[in-house]
Design an enzyme around this catalytic site. Structure first.
Site, PDB file in Angstrom:
ATOM      1  N   LYS A 221       0.817  -1.220   0.000  1.00  0.00           N
ATOM      2  CA  LYS A 221       0.000   0.000   0.000  1.00  0.00           C
ATOM      3  C   LYS A 221       0.848   1.265   0.000  1.00  0.00           C
ATOM      4  O   LYS A 221       2.025   1.244   0.317  1.00  0.00           O
ATOM      5  CB  LYS A 221      -0.965  -0.017   1.192  1.00  0.00           C
ATOM      6  CG  LYS A 221      -2.113  -0.998   0.915  1.00  0.00           C
ATOM      7  CD  LYS A 221      -3.360  -0.687   1.676  1.00  0.00           C
ATOM      8  CE  LYS A 221      -4.475  -1.598   1.142  1.00  0.00           C
ATOM      9  NZ  LYS A 221      -5.531  -1.805   2.109  1.00  0.00           N
ATOM     10  N   ARG A 255      -3.814  -9.843   4.792  1.00  0.00           N
ATOM     11  CA  ARG A 255      -4.232  -9.907   3.371  1.00  0.00           C
ATOM     12  C   ARG A 255      -3.080  -9.418   2.501  1.00  0.00           C
ATOM     13  O   ARG A 255      -2.670  -8.273   2.622  1.00  0.00           O
ATOM     14  CB  ARG A 255      -5.480  -9.031   3.195  1.00  0.00           C
ATOM     15  CG  ARG A 255      -6.048  -9.002   1.803  1.00  0.00           C
ATOM     16  CD  ARG A 255      -7.270  -8.083   1.738  1.00  0.00           C
ATOM     17  NE  ARG A 255      -7.852  -8.089   0.413  1.00  0.00           N
ATOM     18  CZ  ARG A 255      -7.440  -7.308  -0.584  1.00  0.00           C
ATOM     19  NH1 ARG A 255      -6.457  -6.471  -0.403  1.00  0.00           N
ATOM     20  NH2 ARG A 255      -8.016  -7.384  -1.765  1.00  0.00           N
TER      21      ARG A 255
HETATM   22  N1  HH2 Z   1      -7.540  -3.419   0.449  1.00  0.00           N
HETATM   23  C1  HH2 Z   1      -7.837  -3.478  -0.868  1.00  0.00           C
HETATM   24  C2  HH2 Z   1      -8.960  -4.179  -1.311  1.00  0.00           C
HETATM   25  N2  HH2 Z   1      -9.769  -4.826  -0.448  1.00  0.00           N
HETATM   26  N3  HH2 Z   1     -10.273  -5.482   1.753  1.00  0.00           N
HETATM   27  C3  HH2 Z   1      -9.997  -5.455   3.064  1.00  0.00           C
HETATM   28  N4  HH2 Z   1     -10.765  -6.117   3.935  1.00  0.00           N
HETATM   29  N5  HH2 Z   1      -8.917  -4.756   3.561  1.00  0.00           N
HETATM   30  C4  HH2 Z   1      -8.082  -4.059   2.742  1.00  0.00           C
HETATM   31  O1  HH2 Z   1      -7.126  -3.423   3.244  1.00  0.00           O
HETATM   32  C5  HH2 Z   1      -8.347  -4.074   1.336  1.00  0.00           C
HETATM   33  C6  HH2 Z   1      -9.474  -4.805   0.870  1.00  0.00           C
HETATM   34  C7  HH2 Z   1      -6.929  -2.824  -1.849  1.00  0.00           C
HETATM   35  O2  HH2 Z   1      -5.951  -3.733  -2.283  1.00  0.00           O
HETATM   36  P1  HH2 Z   1      -6.022  -4.520  -3.689  1.00  0.00           P
HETATM   37  O3  HH2 Z   1      -7.189  -5.447  -3.730  1.00  0.00           O
HETATM   38  O4  HH2 Z   1      -4.718  -5.169  -3.938  1.00  0.00           O
HETATM   39  O5  HH2 Z   1      -6.160  -3.359  -4.738  1.00  0.00           O
HETATM   40  P2  HH2 Z   1      -7.339  -2.947  -5.733  1.00  0.00           P
HETATM   41  O6  HH2 Z   1      -8.506  -2.571  -4.882  1.00  0.00           O
HETATM   42  O7  HH2 Z   1      -6.745  -1.798  -6.507  1.00  0.00           O
HETATM   43  O8  HH2 Z   1      -7.643  -4.143  -6.588  1.00  0.00           O
END
Ligand code: HH2
Length: 280
Positions: A221, A255
């Site tokens: 992040k 995660r």
């Molecule tokens: N962060 C992201 C997406 N979903 N869900 C939870 N519970 N907690 C988090 O910190 C969280 C989440 C963002 O990360 P990522 O899925 O890799 O990115 P993107 O939303 O751009 O696909």
């Protein structure tokens, strides 16, 4: 020992577990999106399970700041074939969505957990979960992905986030979702400045004290980038440090995009925490 019930699965939370991210998006911030490629998603998910992931989290809509919203139909088209292709890998499949229609389609396709950045606030979402035996992760955010990083502001970030999560957990239990199916997440990067994120991480034990398992999503992040000055594909060491700090404050699910490295880091942390030699 705390158990976390996801459909047919019951996860033991006596040691911290890893949730592997399977993004079937063209635009995820981490650059790991698989563009709804079912074969690639299955390969990545199978590798994650081999590497020690305890949960697979499938997402069909990026939630990075400023991300373009995706229609329900498109999101279902992306995630359902992937869930069907990975549901036999022996670990619970989670659907990362805030949309009730996508939750329903994903649960029907074999998902046994809903990871909701909107903490089941969308109309009908709570009822879908209550009528299922799936688990849920309730996350805090301020604003929407389109606007959340414009000017996040809190009087008391830890107090407000903790109070919100306690309130959503109570609402979920009131709706009939058993406590052993609920997990909480302060939502790092979702409507938070670097200082807010660091304060929340430092005081993660306050979220843990609510009595539900806590998930921390810190992998790659921007807070890791802001501290280290590293580009998104160079943030693994910083992400591992953040993961270890989170588990030291009581997080039980981490995660991540990098499963093998995180599993190793947590194994060493866990072995040292238990001090199996018996020497003090
Ligand atoms: N962060 C992201 C997406 N979903 N869900 C939870 N519970 N907690 C988090 O910190 C969280 C989440 C963002 O990360 P990522 O899925 O890799 O990115 P993107 O939303 O751009 O696909």
């Amino acid at each position: 020992m705390t158990m976390y019930n996801c459909g047919e699965f019951s996860l033991k939370l006596d040691v911290p577990l890893v949730m592997g991210i399977v993004n079937v998006t063209p635009d995820s911030f981490s650059g790991d999106g698989l563009r709804a490629d079912v074969v690639a998603a299955r390969e990545q998910a199978a590798r994650f399970v081999e590497e020690g992931a305890a949960i697979l989290d499938v997402g069909g809509e990026s939630t990075r700041p400023g991300a373009a919203p995706v229609s329900v139909e498109e999101e279902i088209r992306r995630v359902v074939p992937v869930i069907e292709a990975i549901r036999d890998l022996g670990v619970p499949v989670s659907i990362d969505t805030w949309k009730p229609q996508v939750m329903r389609a994903a649960l029907d396709a074999g998902a046994s957990m809903v990871n909701d950045i909107n903490a089941l606030e969308a109309e009908g979402a709570m009822e879908i979960l209550a009528a299922s035996n799936a688990a849920v992760c309730l996350m805090h955010k301020q604003g929407t992905p389109q606007t959340m990083q414009h000017a996040p502001a809190y009087r008391d970030v830890v107090g407000e986030v903790t109070e919100y999560l306690a309130h959503r957990a109570r609402a979920a239990q009131h709706a009939g979702i058993d406590a052993q199916r609920i997990m909480l997440d302060p939502g790092f990067g979702f409507g938070k400045t670097l200082e807010h994120n660091l304060t929340l991480l430092h005081h993660l034990d306050r979220t843990v004290a609510l009595g539900y398992p806590v998930l921390a999503g810190l992998s790659r992040k921007s807070m890791v980038g802001a501290i280290t000055g590293r580009a998104v594909d160079e943030r693994l060491p910083g992400s591992l440090a953040a993961a270890l700090f989170a588990v030291s404050r009581g997080a039980r699910i981490i995660r991540v995009h990098d499963v093998a490295a995180t599993v190793d880091a947590l194994a060493v942390w866990q072995a040292a925490s238990c001090n199996r030699t018996g020497h003090s």
